[in-house]
Motif scaffolding. Sequence first.
Motif, mmCIF file in Angstrom:
data_model
loop_
_atom_site.group_PDB
_atom_site.id
_atom_site.type_symbol
_atom_site.label_atom_id
_atom_site.label_comp_id
_atom_site.label_asym_id
_atom_site.label_seq_id
_atom_site.Cartn_x
_atom_site.Cartn_y
_atom_site.Cartn_z
ATOM 1 N N UNK A 103 6.159 2.652 0.551
ATOM 2 C CA UNK A 103 5.262 1.518 0.827
ATOM 3 C C UNK A 103 5.120 1.242 2.314
ATOM 4 N N UNK A 104 3.970 0.696 2.695
ATOM 5 C CA UNK A 104 3.660 0.373 4.086
ATOM 6 C C UNK A 104 4.565 -0.730 4.633
ATOM 7 N N UNK A 105 5.102 -1.584 3.776
ATOM 8 C CA UNK A 105 5.952 -2.686 4.233
ATOM 9 C C UNK A 105 7.256 -2.179 4.848
ATOM 10 N N UNK A 106 7.690 -0.998 4.466
ATOM 11 C CA UNK A 106 8.929 -0.424 4.989
ATOM 12 C C UNK A 106 8.634 0.230 6.346
ATOM 13 N N UNK A 107 9.200 -0.328 7.419
ATOM 14 C CA UNK A 107 8.898 0.181 8.767
ATOM 15 C C UNK A 107 9.391 1.602 8.972
ATOM 16 N N UNK A 108 10.437 2.015 8.282
ATOM 17 C CA UNK A 108 10.912 3.400 8.432
ATOM 18 C C UNK A 108 9.933 4.385 7.790
ATOM 19 N N UNK A 109 9.250 3.955 6.758
ATOM 20 C CA UNK A 109 8.269 4.818 6.095
ATOM 21 C C UNK A 109 7.066 5.034 7.010
ATOM 22 N N UNK A 141 -3.360 7.257 6.088
ATOM 23 C CA UNK A 141 -3.834 6.079 5.374
ATOM 24 C C UNK A 141 -4.880 5.320 6.191
ATOM 25 N N UNK A 142 -4.634 5.151 7.479
ATOM 26 C CA UNK A 142 -5.580 4.442 8.337
ATOM 27 C C UNK A 142 -6.901 5.197 8.444
ATOM 28 N N UNK A 143 -6.835 6.522 8.528
ATOM 29 C CA UNK A 143 -8.046 7.341 8.585
ATOM 30 C C UNK A 143 -8.835 7.219 7.291
ATOM 31 N N UNK A 144 -8.154 7.265 6.152
ATOM 32 C CA UNK A 144 -8.824 7.148 4.855
ATOM 33 C C UNK A 144 -9.500 5.786 4.704
ATOM 34 N N UNK A 183 0.851 -1.178 0.000
ATOM 35 C CA UNK A 183 0.000 0.000 0.000
ATOM 36 C C UNK A 183 0.889 1.231 0.000
ATOM 37 N N UNK A 184 0.620 2.175 -0.890
ATOM 38 C CA UNK A 184 1.416 3.403 -0.966
ATOM 39 C C UNK A 184 0.917 4.370 0.099
ATOM 40 N N UNK A 185 1.824 4.755 0.999
ATOM 41 C CA UNK A 185 1.479 5.705 2.051
ATOM 42 C C UNK A 185 1.742 7.142 1.624
#
Length: 142
Positions: A43-49, A65-68, A5-7
């Motif tokens: 991307x959401x998979x990257x913990x630093x992002x 992203x979570x709010x959307x 998922x693109x953040x």
Amino acid sequence: MKPFTVLGYSANDEVFCPACLRSTTGLGPSDVDYNGRPILPLYAADTTVQEECCTYCGSSLLELRLTAEAERENAEPAFHVEKTRHHGRQPALRFDRKPPEEIREELKRAGWRWDPAAQLWWWPGLDPVFRTPSERRIRCPA
């Protein structure tokens, strides 16, 4: 949330939420930044992002992203109503799904009839102009 998922986006050595990328730079995800480098999705998979915040609005990319996603889950999409004819004669309305009880009751009070075989509400008169439940006048399709 899915890992790809693109953040947000990285462009011009800054971090942007999707809204700020377009509004502050005028760039889109498929463009190149002002330095000629591609705009990179975060991307959401990257913990630093997940810890990044937008340079311009200051919002956490993960929280945006979570709010959307929560708003999308809670939002009830609008009804789509198609104006048609019942047996080629009477004006009719076809909903994309079963309307709520209050809409069905209003249709009944206004004189509309339900045809379960055709899955539509039809108007028993042949008048080419009829009233919808909200009392708006609509010209029937030809």
